[in-house]
Every structure is written in C-alpha cells, then in structure tokens.
Design a protein around this motif. Sequence first.
Motif, PDB file in Angstrom:
ATOM      1  N   THR A  31      14.590 -11.266  -3.718  1.00 23.07           N
ATOM      2  CA  THR A  31      13.328 -11.338  -4.457  1.00 23.07           C
ATOM      3  C   THR A  31      12.202 -11.431  -3.441  1.00 23.07           C
ATOM      4  N   ILE A  32      11.402 -10.395  -3.389  1.00 17.72           N
ATOM      5  CA  ILE A  32      10.287 -10.328  -2.437  1.00 17.72           C
ATOM      6  C   ILE A  32       8.984 -10.216  -3.228  1.00 17.72           C
ATOM      7  N   THR A  33       7.991 -10.991  -2.820  1.00 14.90           N
ATOM      8  CA  THR A  33       6.675 -10.907  -3.445  1.00 14.90           C
ATOM      9  C   THR A  33       5.843  -9.842  -2.745  1.00 14.90           C
ATOM     10  N   LEU A  34       5.273  -8.948  -3.544  1.00 17.38           N
ATOM     11  CA  LEU A  34       4.344  -7.932  -3.056  1.00 17.38           C
ATOM     12  C   LEU A  34       3.014  -8.106  -3.778  1.00 17.38           C
ATOM     13  N   LEU A  35       2.040  -7.285  -3.414  1.00 18.07           N
ATOM     14  CA  LEU A  35       0.717  -7.370  -4.036  1.00 18.07           C
ATOM     15  C   LEU A  35       0.562  -6.287  -5.103  1.00 18.07           C
ATOM     16  N   TYR A  93       0.834  -1.213   0.000  1.00 17.89           N
ATOM     17  CA  TYR A  93       0.000   0.000   0.000  1.00 17.89           C
ATOM     18  C   TYR A  93       0.865   1.258   0.000  1.00 17.89           C
ATOM     19  N   LEU A  94       1.882   1.323   0.851  1.00 17.95           N
ATOM     20  CA  LEU A  94       2.728   2.507   0.939  1.00 17.95           C
ATOM     21  C   LEU A  94       3.500   2.753  -0.362  1.00 17.95           C
ATOM     22  N   LYS A  95       3.746   1.690  -1.115  1.00 21.73           N
ATOM     23  CA  LYS A  95       4.398   1.831  -2.415  1.00 21.73           C
ATOM     24  C   LYS A  95       3.407   2.240  -3.514  1.00 21.73           C
ATOM     25  N   GLY A  96       2.105   2.243  -3.177  1.00 20.70           N
ATOM     26  CA  GLY A  96       1.107   2.699  -4.128  1.00 20.70           C
ATOM     27  C   GLY A  96       0.514   1.618  -5.013  1.00 20.70           C
ATOM     28  N   TYR A  97       0.741   0.340  -4.652  1.00 21.92           N
ATOM     29  CA  TYR A  97       0.241  -0.745  -5.495  1.00 21.92           C
ATOM     30  C   TYR A  97      -1.213  -1.087  -5.203  1.00 21.92           C
ATOM     31  N   ILE A  98      -1.596  -1.058  -3.944  1.00 16.98           N
ATOM     32  CA  ILE A  98      -2.979  -1.341  -3.560  1.00 16.98           C
ATOM     33  C   ILE A  98      -3.479  -0.193  -2.695  1.00 16.98           C
ATOM     34  N   SER A  99      -4.792  -0.144  -2.490  1.00 18.23           N
ATOM     35  CA  SER A  99      -5.368   0.963  -1.735  1.00 18.23           C
ATOM     36  C   SER A  99      -5.218   0.747  -0.235  1.00 18.23           C
ATOM     37  N   GLN A 100      -5.356   1.822   0.512  1.00 19.57           N
ATOM     38  CA  GLN A 100      -5.301   1.737   1.967  1.00 19.57           C
ATOM     39  C   GLN A 100      -6.417   0.839   2.486  1.00 19.57           C
ATOM     40  N   GLU A 117      -7.880  -1.680   0.974  1.00 20.89           N
ATOM     41  CA  GLU A 117      -7.569  -3.087   0.695  1.00 20.89           C
ATOM     42  C   GLU A 117      -6.525  -3.615   1.678  1.00 20.89           C
ATOM     43  N   ALA A 118      -5.499  -2.807   1.937  1.00 20.84           N
ATOM     44  CA  ALA A 118      -4.431  -3.244   2.841  1.00 20.84           C
ATOM     45  C   ALA A 118      -4.948  -3.428   4.262  1.00 20.84           C
ATOM     46  N   GLU A 119      -5.703  -2.465   4.735  1.00 17.81           N
ATOM     47  CA  GLU A 119      -6.251  -2.572   6.086  1.00 17.81           C
ATOM     48  C   GLU A 119      -7.232  -3.733   6.182  1.00 17.81           C
ATOM     49  N   GLY A 120      -7.946  -4.017   5.085  1.00 17.94           N
ATOM     50  CA  GLY A 120      -8.887  -5.142   5.079  1.00 17.94           C
ATOM     51  C   GLY A 120      -8.188  -6.468   5.311  1.00 17.94           C
ATOM     52  N   VAL A 121      -6.969  -6.614   4.777  1.00 17.23           N
ATOM     53  CA  VAL A 121      -6.200  -7.847   4.995  1.00 17.23           C
ATOM     54  C   VAL A 121      -5.808  -7.961   6.464  1.00 17.23           C
ATOM     55  N   VAL A 122      -5.350  -6.852   7.055  1.00 20.92           N
ATOM     56  CA  VAL A 122      -4.974  -6.870   8.474  1.00 20.92           C
ATOM     57  C   VAL A 122      -6.179  -7.214   9.340  1.00 20.92           C
ATOM     58  N   TYR A 123      -7.305  -6.605   9.044  1.00 16.22           N
ATOM     59  CA  TYR A 123      -8.505  -6.859   9.849  1.00 16.22           C
ATOM     60  C   TYR A 123      -9.017  -8.290   9.674  1.00 16.22           C
ATOM     61  N   LEU A 124      -8.809  -8.867   8.484  1.00 16.10           N
ATOM     62  CA  LEU A 124      -9.204 -10.257   8.268  1.00 16.10           C
ATOM     63  C   LEU A 124      -8.425 -11.175   9.202  1.00 16.10           C
ATOM     64  N   PHE A 125      -7.127 -10.968   9.295  1.00 12.67           N
ATOM     65  CA  PHE A 125      -6.329 -11.792  10.207  1.00 12.67           C
ATOM     66  C   PHE A 125      -6.753 -11.570  11.657  1.00 12.67           C
ATOM     67  N   GLN A 126      -7.071 -10.337  12.007  1.00 12.05           N
ATOM     68  CA  GLN A 126      -7.517 -10.066  13.373  1.00 12.05           C
ATOM     69  C   GLN A 126      -8.856 -10.746  13.656  1.00 12.05           C
ATOM     70  N   ASP A 127      -9.753 -10.736  12.681  1.00  8.07           N
ATOM     71  CA  ASP A 127     -11.052 -11.395  12.849  1.00  8.07           C
ATOM     72  C   ASP A 127     -10.882 -12.897  13.058  1.00  8.07           C
ATOM     73  N   LEU A 128      -9.837 -13.458  12.442  1.00  6.99           N
ATOM     74  CA  LEU A 128      -9.577 -14.887  12.599  1.00  6.99           C
ATOM     75  C   LEU A 128      -8.864 -15.208  13.915  1.00  6.99           C
ATOM     76  N   GLY A 129      -8.521 -14.168  14.678  1.00  3.30           N
ATOM     77  CA  GLY A 129      -7.920 -14.381  15.987  1.00  3.30           C
ATOM     78  C   GLY A 129      -6.413 -14.284  16.010  1.00  3.30           C
ATOM     79  N   PHE A 130      -5.797 -13.843  14.911  1.00  4.21           N
ATOM     80  CA  PHE A 130      -4.347 -13.712  14.871  1.00  4.21           C
ATOM     81  C   PHE A 130      -3.896 -12.405  15.515  1.00  4.21           C
ATOM     82  N   ALA A 131      -2.776 -12.446  16.223  1.00  3.45           N
ATOM     83  CA  ALA A 131      -2.066 -11.224  16.567  1.00  3.45           C
ATOM     84  C   ALA A 131      -1.376 -10.745  15.294  1.00  3.45           C
TER      85      ALA A 131
END
Length: 384
Positions: free
Chosen positions: A351-355, A298-305, A307-321
């Motif tokens: 070589t790093i994979t990003l979205l 997201y900070l590199k401008g590839y995906i929206s804020q 979308e990025a926050e949605g991924v973090v919240y998905l992991f939190q909803d599943l109970g992950f720290a």
Amino acid sequence: MNRLSLTQEFSVPYKYEVFFTENLFEKENTLFKDFIVNFGNKDYQKKVLFVVDEFVAKSHKNLTSQIVAYFNHENFAELMPEILVLEGGENCKNDPRYYEEVIRAINEHGIDRHSFVACIGGGALLDMVGYAAGISHRGVKLIRIPTTVLSQNDSGVGVKNAVNYLGKKNFLGTFAPPVAVFNDMQFLESLGERDLRGGLAEAIKVALIKDIEFFKWIIAHIEELIAGNKRVMQEQIFRCAQLHLQHIASGDPFETGSARPLDFGHWAAHKLEYLSDFQIRHGEAVAIGICLDTLYSYLKGYISQKEAEGVVYLFQDLGFATFHSALAENDKINLFNGLNEFREHLGGQLTITLLEKIGKGFEVHEIDFDLMKKAVDLLEELSQ
C-alpha cells in the motif's frame, strides 16, 4: 463433533495531551509538576526515571541539575537518582545495548506501571526508549519530551515505538501511546541548520496529502522557515502535530490494516537511510522519497508536471538534496528491494500513498517499477 467458540470484543480508550511550552523545568513553570500530580492516583508515590539524549545534555549543560532542582523545589514525585544520558541518533536504534540499558534502569529503580519513564531527545531516542518502556512490565508509562523539529511535529506525538533489527528499519516495535508529550520550544534553539530543516520534510508530507492550505502556508513562509523564525516555526510545529493527531484518531491508529498515508515517501526513505549507512538523516531521506513519489504521481497522470516539479523545487529551496546515487545503483535494484521490504513490513499487501492532487493523497496497491525507474531518472535530472 460440535464446534464451540467464544467471541471476545472490547475497546480500550486512549487519551493523551500534547503540551506546547517553553523552559519546561524552570521552577515557575508548573506544567510538568501539575501533570504528574494529577495523573492517576494522587495518593500514590510516583517515580520518574529520566533518559536524556547525549547531544541534548551537551547542548544544555545545566539540564540535569535543573531537573533535580525542579523536583526538589516542591517534592511532588520521587526522581530517580540515576539520569541516563545515552547516545541519540539512529545508532541507538541499531545497537540493542541501548534499549537493554533502559530496561536495566527500569528494573533496578523499580519503575512499575504506576511510575514514569520520561525521555528527552530526538525521534530516534524517543523510539528506542518507548520500545524499552513498552516491553517492560508489558508497558510502563512513557512521557515524551521531543527536542527536534521532526520529533515535535511528527514522530514524538504519535503512538509508535521501535528499534531496528536484522538490517531492517523499525523491525521490532510496539504500538504504545505516551501518557503525555511536552513540546518545549527552548530545545530547538540549540539545533543546527540541518536539524531545523529536517523536520520540515514531515510538515510538507502531511500538507501534501491532507491540507492544501497548510501547503500554501509553508510556501508563503519559506524564507522565515529557512531562517528558523521562532514564531513561524512554532506555528508550523503546532499545525503539523495537529494534523498528525487528527489522522491517528480518524481510523486505524494501530495500523491493523495495510494503509499508512502518513508514510508518504517513506518506503524509499527507509531504504535510503540504510544504503547510506544512516549518513542521510530521516527527514532528509523523507524529502527524497516524497520527491520520488510525487514525480511518479505525475508520470501516472495524477498531477501535472508543473505541480510535481514545484514540490521538488520547494525542497531544494529549503536546502534539501533531492537525489542520492543509491537510488539508481544496480539498475535501481536496491530501490526495488526497498519496495518489497516495505510490502513485508505492512503485512503482505503493498500500500503506497500517491498524490491525487496537491493536498490530497490516495492509496495504490501496485507500482509500475519501470515507471518508477523513469521517476528516478527524472528526479536525478531535476536535481542537477
């Protein structure tokens, strides 16, 4: 002086099946027997040495006697009288005594290249036993029977084996495909909530970089996945394993290049596991690593804020720290060291994979570490 050279070129086909079943060692289930009988030379007296995860043996108290009864029922192969029960988890990859014990048993029981080592356990034990089998006689046949969500949908269906060495994750290892994988859903019934959840990180990973529809499916079934719904969990495992197998077959299965898209989020995850003295399990560390690289995307401008926050919240909803203090320690120097170690593990070129977008990953060869520091700070903020 004239220069002479000889060029050698050949290819070796690999083929193995991933079976999905329940109650693998019930007498009525002939799947395992049929595989052993039909594999290779039917006239050869095949031996099978079992190695079992200690936690699995304790959770399924009749497992070893059930295996003995299964082999005695039709006498289709020679079961070794010693069934090794070894500690699972990351410690079995950290301590060389464990793979040496497997090699000892392979030697003492005469397990040759026409016989089998069958490993029942989680991803760490499968890794360690696969490494021991891969370096014995330059490779004896390995059967994997994964017992966790993470190993059934990810590591257990792949071609890699390894142990940790010199303080580095998977420093010693082999590319040695199993001859078969048996995913038995019954083993998942004894898992606690933490282990059931751990494998979902790898499912989200492969969905984020390869399959938007699978990602949407995970979101739509989040409550059932949290609850460990058997039917939904089985579909998740099948679809995730399918995507992993497709990727392995699509280009560079033995990773002769530097690209490792299936290691999305893993460079930070591997370092976190060590920094926490493996108190953070692999799937939990991968969840944090994915969140970090998603925010960096997201900070590199590839995906929206959003979308990025949605991924973090998905992991939190599943109970992950989704954050650990080790990410930020010493002005993120530990994390920077992890990036360099990952570069070394790949072979020199980072070589790093990003979205590029949700459902599609792409590779970069440079990381703006000042921006990565901002991603760490943003992740800490979101995690609070």
